[in-house]
Design an enzyme around this catalytic site. Structure first.
Site, PDB file in Angstrom:
ATOM      1  NE  ARG A 182       0.427-106.447 -26.684  1.00 47.51           N
ATOM      2  CZ  ARG A 182       1.465-107.271 -26.799  1.00 47.51           C
ATOM      3  NH1 ARG A 182       2.362-107.051 -27.753  1.00 47.51           N
ATOM      4  NH2 ARG A 182       1.611-108.296 -25.985  1.00 47.51           N
TER       5      ARG A 182
ATOM      6  CE  LYS B 129     -20.895 -97.668 -27.631  1.00 51.94           C
ATOM      7  NZ  LYS B 129     -22.321 -97.883 -27.288  1.00 51.94           N
TER       8      LYS B 129
ATOM      9  CD  GLU C 100     -29.399 -96.337 -34.318  1.00 51.68           C
ATOM     10  OE1 GLU C 100     -29.259 -95.195 -33.854  1.00 51.68           O
ATOM     11  OE2 GLU C 100     -29.224 -97.367 -33.642  1.00 51.68           O
TER      12      GLU C 100
ATOM     13  CE  LYS D 105     -22.095 -93.237 -32.456  1.00 52.81           C
ATOM     14  NZ  LYS D 105     -22.325 -94.551 -33.077  1.00 52.81           N
TER      15      LYS D 105
ATOM     16  CD  GLU E  12     -22.365 -96.835 -23.998  1.00 51.91           C
ATOM     17  OE1 GLU E  12     -23.590 -96.999 -23.976  1.00 51.91           O
ATOM     18  OE2 GLU E  12     -21.591 -97.556 -24.646  1.00 51.91           O
TER      19      GLU E  12
ATOM     20  NE  ARG F 275     -20.161 -93.799 -27.934  1.00 49.48           N
ATOM     21  CZ  ARG F 275     -19.098 -94.161 -28.636  1.00 49.48           C
ATOM     22  NH1 ARG F 275     -17.883 -93.905 -28.192  1.00 49.48           N
ATOM     23  NH2 ARG F 275     -19.246 -94.792 -29.788  1.00 49.48           N
TER      24      ARG F 275
ATOM     25  CG  ASN G  18     -27.011 -97.144 -24.957  1.00 51.15           C
ATOM     26  OD1 ASN G  18     -26.592 -97.665 -25.987  1.00 51.15           O
ATOM     27  ND2 ASN G  18     -26.246 -96.973 -23.886  1.00 51.15           N
TER      28      ASN G  18
ATOM     29  CG  HIS H 118     -29.769 -98.745 -29.039  1.00 52.37           C
ATOM     30  ND1 HIS H 118     -30.307 -97.576 -29.527  1.00 52.37           N
ATOM     31  CD2 HIS H 118     -28.883 -99.164 -29.975  1.00 52.37           C
ATOM     32  CE1 HIS H 118     -29.758 -97.311 -30.707  1.00 52.37           C
ATOM     33  NE2 HIS H 118     -28.897 -98.254 -30.997  1.00 52.37           N
TER      34      HIS H 118
ATOM     35  CG  HIS I 223     -29.293-104.034 -28.436  1.00 48.74           C
ATOM     36  ND1 HIS I 223     -28.185-103.551 -27.772  1.00 48.74           N
ATOM     37  CD2 HIS I 223     -29.158-103.613 -29.712  1.00 48.74           C
ATOM     38  CE1 HIS I 223     -27.426-102.869 -28.610  1.00 48.74           C
ATOM     39  NE2 HIS I 223     -28.006-102.890 -29.787  1.00 48.74           N
TER      40      HIS I 223
ATOM     41  CG  HIS J 157     -29.400-102.366 -34.905  1.00 52.34           C
ATOM     42  ND1 HIS J 157     -29.375-102.799 -33.600  1.00 52.34           N
ATOM     43  CD2 HIS J 157     -29.037-101.060 -34.872  1.00 52.34           C
ATOM     44  CE1 HIS J 157     -28.997-101.815 -32.814  1.00 52.34           C
ATOM     45  NE2 HIS J 157     -28.774-100.742 -33.550  1.00 52.34           N
TER      46      HIS J 157
END
Length: 361
Positions: free
Chosen positions: A122, A144, A186, A226, A236, A240, A244, A247, A251, A263
């Site tokens: 956990r 993330k 990026e 960021k 997000e 946030r 994207n 993206h 993606h 990427h």
């Protein structure tokens, strides 16, 4: 010169340290935040031959007990199989909640190790040591974590903040040139969102050599932006989502290209295409797309790909994790430094793209 950018979220605070030759001081920095413990060094088969022994020696000299797990390189490692392998190995090493993970590698290793850290017992501690430009400016910061499914990228994941991100710009010298270039995709995305001095800084980049020359400044500017966004919106729910930009299409084309695009290259394509499409709709200021294209092409980043607008592209788009109640929020630029949201039904997005995208193939 060492630069420190502090991150504070609702439940966790940590530092992002940008330190040239910082890898040679890793043990010292870990000793400042962690008590003596077992540490699992998680890396891949490309990074391990270059840095694994140095990292192991650093941990040993600082009094830590180091274990090493080397995983296959590439996106295929962001899978259930590798996640299970990693977690089983932690259990075999008898890791407890007092131990920690050290992710040494690019975004794939960071995402996978972060997810394992978030769910093993956990939650155990993790430190990110990103070795690719893409990971240094993006995935290592913000918490993330994810693995991919057959249906699409990053469909299983958590938000889980590290205890430290240590970025050493000098490790970029050991990267293949193409990986440096993809990371810069990026950077351009971030600079387009921020505008101002950051966008002006990218005007100095005319070659890959310039990326190396200005690497510390480019990384610091990307991380600072960021961190600001993540601090305001960790999970997000609103701001946030601006990250994207590029993206949604990126993606989808990355998935459709089936391993032929990195990427950052896919993000470059997504960024250019979304600017082109929104400028055509007169929602983006004229010449914005041209400015973006110039900066991307200056280092050889692509603007399109044969996988764009294929059935596989639309199949991937239909599984975008940002779809809510049949709607997909597209991020676009009104102008450089001024992003905005465009929520639209997924059905209308696809009709619009099928009308507009084929014209560029």
């Amino acid at each position: 010169m060492e630069q420190t950018i502090k991150v504070k979220t609702a439940h966790h605070a940590y530092a992002v340290k940008i330190i040239p030759n910082g890898l040679s001081q890793l043990g010292i920095y870990l000793s400042k935040i962690w008590s003596k413990r077992q540490i699992a060094i998680i890396t891949d088969e490309n990074v391990a031959p270059i840095y694994a022994e140095q990292v192991r020696q650093q941990l040993g000299s600082a009094g830590f007990t180091a274990q090493l797990l080397v995983l296959p390189a590439g996106e295929r490692s962001k899978s259930w199989q590798q996640l299970i392998k990693l977690i089983d190995q932690l259990a075999a090493w008898h890791f407890t909640r007092s131990d920690g993970i050290l992710a040494v590698g690019g975004g794939v290793i960071g995402d996978l190790a972060g997810l394992a850290a978030s769910i093993y017992l956990r939650g155990i501690s993790i430190v990110q040591v990103p070795t690719s430009l893409l990971a240094q400016v993006d995935s290592s910061v913000g918490g993330k974590t994810a693995i991919d499914l057959t249906a699409g990228k990053n469909l299983v994941g958590t938000f889980y903040q590290p205890d430290l991100v240590l970025i050493d710009p000098t490790v970029l010298q050991t990267l293949p040139e193409r990986l440096v270039i993809e990371g810069y995709g990026e950077v351009i995305k971030c600079a387009a969102l921020v505008g101002g001095n950051f966008w002006q800084l990218t005007s100095k980049i005319h070659s890959v050599a310039d990326i190396y020359k200005f690497s510390s400044e480019l990384i610091a500017a990307s991380v600072a932006f960021k961190v600001k966004v993540v601090t305001e919106d960790e999970t997000e729910t609103h701001q946030r989502q601006l990250l994207n930009l590029g993206h949604t299409l990126g993606h989808a084309v990355e998935r459709a290209a089936a391993g032929q695009l990195f990427h950052g290259e896919a993000v470059a394509i997504g960024l250019y295409q979304i600017c082109r499409l929104f400028e055509k709709e007169k929602l983006t200021v004229s010449s914005t797309t041209e400015q973006v294209a110039q900066r991307l092409q200056a280092v050889g980043l692509p603007l399109t790909d044969e996988a764009l607008a294929t059935p596989a592209f639309y199949a991937a788009l239909n599984h975008d994790k940002k779809i809510h109640d049949g709607r997909l929020t597209l991020i676009y630029l009104e102008k450089i430094g001024q992003p905005n949201f465009y929520p639209w039904s997924l059905k209308k997005v696809i009709i619009w793209l099928k009308r507009e995208l084929p014209s560029i193939n």
